[in-house]
Write a protein that holds these residues in place. Sequence first.
Motif, PDB file in Angstrom:
ATOM      1  N   HIS A 295       0.835  -1.204   0.000  1.00 51.59           N
ATOM      2  CA  HIS A 295       0.000   0.000   0.000  1.00 51.59           C
ATOM      3  C   HIS A 295       0.869   1.254   0.000  1.00 51.59           C
ATOM      4  CE1 HIS A 295      -3.399   2.601   0.831  1.00 51.59           C
ATOM      5  NE2 HIS A 295      -2.694   3.144   1.817  1.00 51.59           N
ATOM      6  N   ARG A 296       1.925   1.247   0.796  1.00 50.89           N
ATOM      7  CA  ARG A 296       2.791   2.419   0.875  1.00 50.89           C
ATOM      8  C   ARG A 296       3.479   2.691  -0.454  1.00 50.89           C
ATOM      9  NH1 ARG A 296       7.802   3.501   5.061  1.00 50.89           N
ATOM     10  NH2 ARG A 296       7.753   5.764   4.904  1.00 50.89           N
ATOM     11  N   ALA A 297       3.947   1.641  -1.103  1.00 48.73           N
ATOM     12  CA  ALA A 297       4.610   1.811  -2.397  1.00 48.73           C
ATOM     13  C   ALA A 297       3.611   2.054  -3.520  1.00 48.73           C
ATOM     14  CB  ALA A 297       5.455   0.580  -2.715  1.00 48.73           C
ATOM     15  N   GLY A 298       2.407   1.484  -3.375  1.00 46.96           N
ATOM     16  CA  GLY A 298       1.382   1.658  -4.402  1.00 46.96           C
ATOM     17  C   GLY A 298       1.384   0.595  -5.467  1.00 46.96           C
ATOM     18  N   ILE A 299       2.087  -0.501  -5.249  1.00 50.62           N
ATOM     19  CA  ILE A 299       2.110  -1.584  -6.232  1.00 50.62           C
ATOM     20  C   ILE A 299       0.921  -2.510  -5.990  1.00 50.62           C
ATOM     21  CG2 ILE A 299       3.476  -3.265  -4.896  1.00 50.62           C
ATOM     22  CD1 ILE A 299       5.138  -3.699  -7.507  1.00 50.62           C
ATOM     23  N   GLY A 300       0.404  -3.109  -7.053  1.00 51.39           N
ATOM     24  CA  GLY A 300      -0.620  -4.126  -6.893  1.00 51.39           C
ATOM     25  C   GLY A 300      -0.023  -5.357  -6.233  1.00 51.39           C
ATOM     26  N   LEU A 301      -0.823  -6.072  -5.444  1.00 54.91           N
ATOM     27  CA  LEU A 301      -0.304  -7.213  -4.686  1.00 54.91           C
ATOM     28  C   LEU A 301      -1.204  -8.427  -4.839  1.00 54.91           C
ATOM     29  CD1 LEU A 301       1.654  -8.421  -2.508  1.00 54.91           C
ATOM     30  CD2 LEU A 301       0.033  -7.589  -0.786  1.00 54.91           C
ATOM     31  N   THR A 302      -0.575  -9.561  -5.138  1.00 54.92           N
ATOM     32  CA  THR A 302      -1.187 -10.874  -4.955  1.00 54.92           C
ATOM     33  C   THR A 302      -0.392 -11.549  -3.852  1.00 54.92           C
ATOM     34  OG1 THR A 302      -1.908 -11.035  -7.265  1.00 54.92           O
ATOM     35  CG2 THR A 302      -1.732 -13.090  -6.009  1.00 54.92           C
ATOM     36  N   HIS A 303      -1.039 -11.805  -2.723  1.00 55.76           N
ATOM     37  CA  HIS A 303      -0.330 -12.317  -1.550  1.00 55.76           C
ATOM     38  C   HIS A 303      -0.501 -13.828  -1.460  1.00 55.76           C
ATOM     39  CE1 HIS A 303       1.756 -12.106   2.175  1.00 55.76           C
ATOM     40  NE2 HIS A 303       0.745 -12.557   2.888  1.00 55.76           N
ATOM     41  N   LEU A 304       0.632 -14.521  -1.308  1.00 59.91           N
ATOM     42  CA  LEU A 304       0.632 -15.978  -1.216  1.00 59.91           C
ATOM     43  C   LEU A 304       1.321 -16.419   0.068  1.00 59.91           C
ATOM     44  CD1 LEU A 304       1.804 -16.985  -4.836  1.00 59.91           C
ATOM     45  CD2 LEU A 304      -0.535 -16.555  -4.043  1.00 59.91           C
ATOM     46  N   PRO A 305       0.584 -16.558   1.188  1.00 61.78           N
ATOM     47  CA  PRO A 305       1.183 -17.199   2.358  1.00 61.78           C
ATOM     48  C   PRO A 305       1.633 -18.615   1.987  1.00 61.78           C
ATOM     49  CG  PRO A 305      -0.928 -16.193   2.878  1.00 61.78           C
ATOM     50  CD  PRO A 305      -0.812 -16.188   1.392  1.00 61.78           C
ATOM     51  N   VAL A 306       2.748 -19.035   2.548  1.00 59.51           N
ATOM     52  CA  VAL A 306       3.383 -20.283   2.120  1.00 59.51           C
ATOM     53  C   VAL A 306       3.315 -21.328   3.230  1.00 59.51           C
ATOM     54  CG1 VAL A 306       5.560 -21.341   1.395  1.00 59.51           C
ATOM     55  CG2 VAL A 306       4.941 -19.056   0.573  1.00 59.51           C
ATOM     56  N   PHE A 307       2.889 -22.533   2.867  1.00 61.61           N
ATOM     57  CA  PHE A 307       2.970 -23.666   3.785  1.00 61.61           C
ATOM     58  C   PHE A 307       4.355 -24.285   3.689  1.00 61.61           C
ATOM     59  CE2 PHE A 307       2.707 -28.166   4.851  1.00 61.61           C
ATOM     60  CZ  PHE A 307       2.201 -28.065   6.143  1.00 61.61           C
ATOM     61  N   TYR A 308       4.981 -24.466   4.864  1.00 59.70           N
ATOM     62  CA  TYR A 308       6.356 -24.976   4.957  1.00 59.70           C
ATOM     63  C   TYR A 308       6.429 -25.753   6.259  1.00 59.70           C
ATOM     64  CZ  TYR A 308      11.487 -24.248   4.148  1.00 59.70           C
ATOM     65  OH  TYR A 308      12.832 -24.389   3.877  1.00 59.70           O
ATOM     66  N   ALA A 309       6.802 -27.036   6.190  1.00 61.23           N
ATOM     67  CA  ALA A 309       6.784 -27.851   7.410  1.00 61.23           C
ATOM     68  C   ALA A 309       8.010 -28.731   7.589  1.00 61.23           C
ATOM     69  CB  ALA A 309       5.526 -28.731   7.424  1.00 61.23           C
ATOM     70  N   HIS A 310       8.778 -28.996   6.529  1.00 56.54           N
ATOM     71  CA  HIS A 310       9.837 -29.997   6.625  1.00 56.54           C
ATOM     72  C   HIS A 310      11.098 -29.554   5.876  1.00 56.54           C
ATOM     73  CE1 HIS A 310       6.804 -32.647   8.295  1.00 56.54           C
ATOM     74  NE2 HIS A 310       6.023 -32.354   7.255  1.00 56.54           N
TER      75      HIS A 310
END
Length: 457
Positions: free
Chosen positions: A152-167
């Motif tokens: 938001h501060r930079a003004g770029i469009g965002l697609t956010h991908l939280p990542v599953f990581y377990a091992h």
Amino acid sequence: MSAFSAHRLFAEQALLSTGWAENVIISLDSDGWIAAVETAQAPAAGDERIAGPLVPAVPNLHSHAFQRAMAGLAEVAGSGDDSFWTWRETMYRTVGLVDPDDVEAIAAKLYVEMLKGGFGRVVEFHYLHHQEGGTPYADPAEMSLRILNASHRAGIGLTHLPVFYAHANFGGMEPNPGQRPFLHDPDRFLALLERLVPASAEAGAELGYAIHSLRAATPDEMRTILGSAPVSGPIHIHVAEQTREVEDCLAWSGRRPVEWLLDEMPVDKRWCAIHATHMTAEETKRLAKSGAVAGLCPATEANLGDGIFLATDFLAAGGRLGIGTDSHVATSVAEELRLLEYGQRLRDRRRNRLAAPGASVGRTIFEAALAGGAQAAGLGSAGIQVGTRADLVVLDGANPYIAAASGNQILDRWLFALGGETVRDVMVAGEWKIRNGRHDREEDIDRAFARVLTKLK
């Protein structure tokens, strides 16, 4: 920056979804979407005149924002066998030194650099979730919220991908200490996604998710997440980036990573296979047929010594590809696309590898990255046409190379002779974010970023 000053833009040359056109009027609605496109027009009083050729902004389909702060810190030679696996130790050290304020400062700086490089949207493959040692923050979504703030501060469009990581490796191997800030079990990860659905909507961001890699998740964990995730956005995964990964996957399953993924998971147009560097001819054809995007990061892949993706074969099989900046040793559209083409030339010892006979290489790879990036970002369409978001790049019409060019020559000059400095102005969702190569929050963003770099010495 303030909203666009006119609902109509006039460009002497513009790359539309139908091709290059002259004397173009682009009408924008109040939400920053393209409402009309007219060609062979004269500007009217009040129209905003564009100061150079107008092209669509390209989506950046793969980013680990925090890694921009370590760019250049892993360039000290070790034993002679340096690789992704030795680089990773520097990355773990960086993870142990940064807090949420730092991550937000790094991401904001990076996103301004991306805008200046011609990107209008970033797909953030976000796996830095917790404190050092793995303790969650009071709000488990703290780090994701900082990414939303930075975009938001930079003004770029965002697609956010939280990542599953377990091992740590195939077969559910116990994670190592450096990976603790990344880790979730499926229930906690699904709860994180639930938390981020309203937060992303409020921030105007698209929300998908990622599985870090076949190394980092068991088949049962992957199936649980795929079956229960509360979002319908894109799904990304690192796959077949290094030869050691291929060897380990063969030892675990008897199949290569891309082969296993296509056999066992419902890979389709929602998916983006990041890197996919090491594939057989059959895997290449199958991935292309699946409709998934191959997410290529040529500068990072070169920096890490990963190898060269078989883009010629993949495109010939009808595959879709896009570009990302991954670890951010480069941050411009031009550098990534140039390296994509040059890698094919170096491997084949021939020129002009990714275009059909008589076609512009620049135009071919630019439009491929635009379409593939939009798909991987979860966007419905791309390019300058009615119904798309007004994410636009103005190339510097005062640059003599650009001023003397027309049509496809403009792209070929930009991508192969000039570079990121050719980008003059950038609009995102109808608002100018870069003007004359500057961002209006640049000084504050730079100061915050400089404080982080001092911590990482």
